[in-house]
Design an enzyme around this catalytic site. Structure first.
Site, mmCIF file in Angstrom:
data_model
loop_
_atom_site.group_PDB
_atom_site.id
_atom_site.type_symbol
_atom_site.label_atom_id
_atom_site.label_comp_id
_atom_site.label_asym_id
_atom_site.label_seq_id
_atom_site.Cartn_x
_atom_site.Cartn_y
_atom_site.Cartn_z
ATOM 1 N N CYS A 8 7.508 -0.334 -3.073
ATOM 2 C CA CYS A 8 7.284 -1.620 -3.239
ATOM 3 C C CYS A 8 6.365 -1.848 -2.022
ATOM 4 C CB CYS A 8 8.520 -2.435 -3.099
ATOM 5 S SG CYS A 8 8.340 -4.380 -2.839
ATOM 6 N N ASN A 9 5.169 -2.585 -2.297
ATOM 7 C CA ASN A 9 4.127 -2.804 -1.068
ATOM 8 C C ASN A 9 5.172 -3.881 -0.159
ATOM 9 O OD1 ASN A 9 2.383 -2.399 -3.386
ATOM 10 N ND2 ASN A 9 1.036 -1.981 -1.715
ATOM 11 N N THR A 10 5.580 -4.889 -0.431
ATOM 12 C CA THR A 10 6.200 -6.018 0.264
ATOM 13 C C THR A 10 7.437 -5.466 1.108
ATOM 14 O OG1 THR A 10 5.676 -7.728 -1.375
ATOM 15 C CG2 THR A 10 7.197 -8.180 0.357
ATOM 16 N N TYR B 109 9.825 -10.155 -4.481
ATOM 17 C CA TYR B 109 10.025 -10.204 -2.837
ATOM 18 C C TYR B 109 8.862 -10.934 -2.200
ATOM 19 C CZ TYR B 109 13.610 -6.199 -3.470
ATOM 20 O OH TYR B 109 14.782 -5.777 -3.494
ATOM 21 N N ASP C 71 12.163 -1.067 -6.058
ATOM 22 C CA ASP C 71 11.296 -1.964 -6.223
ATOM 23 C C ASP C 71 11.737 -3.282 -6.489
ATOM 24 O OD1 ASP C 71 8.551 -3.090 -5.941
ATOM 25 O OD2 ASP C 71 8.397 -3.229 -8.237
ATOM 26 N N CYS D 101 0.314 -4.493 -4.970
ATOM 27 C CA CYS D 101 1.435 -4.722 -5.263
ATOM 28 C C CYS D 101 1.764 -3.717 -6.583
ATOM 29 C CB CYS D 101 1.728 -5.983 -6.142
ATOM 30 S SG CYS D 101 3.399 -6.310 -6.880
ATOM 31 N N THR D 102 2.828 -2.956 -6.469
ATOM 32 C CA THR D 102 3.135 -1.973 -7.708
ATOM 33 C C THR D 102 3.047 -2.589 -9.171
ATOM 34 O OG1 THR D 102 5.440 -1.982 -7.424
ATOM 35 C CG2 THR D 102 4.080 -0.244 -5.996
ATOM 36 N N HIS D 103 3.566 -3.667 -9.285
ATOM 37 C CA HIS D 103 3.328 -4.187 -10.602
ATOM 38 C C HIS D 103 1.954 -4.324 -11.173
ATOM 39 C CE1 HIS D 103 7.367 -5.798 -9.731
ATOM 40 N NE2 HIS D 103 7.371 -6.180 -10.901
#
Length: 261
Positions: A73-75, A42, A10, A183-185
C-alpha cells in the site's frame, strides 16, 4: 522461519496486484494477504489513523508467523513504514510511487502521477520527488473516489469512466509521456487508462519491482522456503471476501476467507 509465509497487507484488494507479482516470481513461497477493506481507503485518513491501521495489520501478520511483511500500500508505506521498521524485528518491504524512473526517462520533461491524498501529501513522497523530479513538470492528481469504486466492484462503471476522464485530461494537456500509478488499486485501471492516453504515454506501476525486491531480501537473509511440496496462499478480508474471487482465480492452493482483524 524459512518455511513461514510472506505477509502482505493493503487497505483492500489493491495490494493483490503486488501479491500476484510476488507469487509469479516466487512460486514456491507461502503467502498470507490481508485486505483491510473495512477501513478503505487509507488515502483519505490522517497519518495517525494510517499508522494505527498499519500497526494492527502488522501485528496480525506477525501472529500468523510471517517471516517478512510487504506493505502493499503506497499510503501505508509513505506514512508508516519508518515506524514499523523501527519497532518490529521483521523485514519490511514498502512501495512508493515510481517517480524516479519516470523522471529519469521522460523525453517531454513532463510526467503525471495519479495517487491518493495520503501518498501525495507524505514526507517520503515529497522528498523523493524533490530529489528526482525538481527539474521537470509533474502533474499530480489525487484519485479521489477510485479506490471506493473498485472496493464496491465498480471497476468498469460509468462513474469510473467519468472520474478517469476528469483526472487524466489535465495530464494529456500537460503533454506527459509517463504516468505513474501511486496506489496499488490503480493497476486494475491500466486497460481503461490506455484507451484514454496517447500511444506515446508509458504507464508505470511498482508491482514487478516490489516482487524483485522481495526475492532479493529473502535471498540475502537465506529465507527461501524449503518445503515446496505443500504451497498455500491465504487471502483474508475483513469486509467482503467474495470480492477477492473476482480478482483471483481460486485453486487448491488459494484459500479466500473472511477474517475479523
Amino acid at each position: 522461519m524459512s518455511n513461514s509465509p510472506i505477509g502482505l497487507f493493503d487497505s483492500g484488494i489493491g495490494g493483490l496486484t503486488i501479491w500476484k507479482e510476488v507469487v509469479n516470481l516466487l512460486p514456491y513461497e507461502n503467502t498470507i494477504y490481508l485486505a483491510d477493506s473495512k477501513n478503505a481507503p487509507y488515502g483519505e485518513k490522517s497519518k495517525e489513523d494510517i499508522l494505527a491501521l498499519s500497526i494492527k495489520n502488522t501485528e496480525y501478520l506477525i501472529k500468523q508467523g510471517c517471516k517478512l511483511i510487504v506493505v502493499a500500500c503506497n499510503t501505508a508505506t509513505t506514512n508508516a513504514i519508518d515506524y514499523l521498521r523501527a519497532n518490529y524485528n521483521i523485514p519490511f518491504i514498502g512501495i512508493e510511487p515510481a517517480i524516479k524512473p519516470a523522471a529519469l526517462q521522460t523525453k517531454n520533461q513532463s510526467v503525471g502521477i495519479l495517487a491518493t491524498k495520503g501518498t501525495l501529501s507524505s514526507h517520503l513522497f515529497s522528498t523523493t520527488s524533490s530529489i528526482y523530479a525538481s527539474n521537470i513538470n509533474v502533474t499530480e492528481q489525487i484519485g479521489e473516489g477510485i479506490v471506493d469504486l473498485i472496493e464496491q466492484g465498480k471497476l468498469h462503471s460509468e462513474e469510473m469512466t467519468l472520474l478517469l476522464n476528469k483526472y487524466i485530461q489535465p495530464m494529456i494537456d500537460a503533454n506527459i509521456d509517463y504516468l505513474v500509478l501511486g496506489c496499488t488499486h490503480y493497476p486494475y485501471l491500466i486497460p481503461q487508462l490506455q484507451q484514454l492516453l496517447p500511444d506515446n504515454v508509458t504507464i508505470i506501476d511498482s508491482g514487478k519491482a516490489i516482487a524483485k525486491q522481495t526475492k532479493k531480501i529473502i535471498s540475502e537473509l537465506a529465507l527461501f522456503n524449503t518445503n515446496t511440496t505443500n504451497i498455500h496462499h491465504r487471502l483474508h478480508s475483513n469486509l467482503n471476501a467474495q470480492l477477492m474471487e473476482t480478482f483471483v482465480a481460486p485453486n487448491s492452493h488459494i484459500k479466500i476467507e473472511f477474517a475479523d482483524f
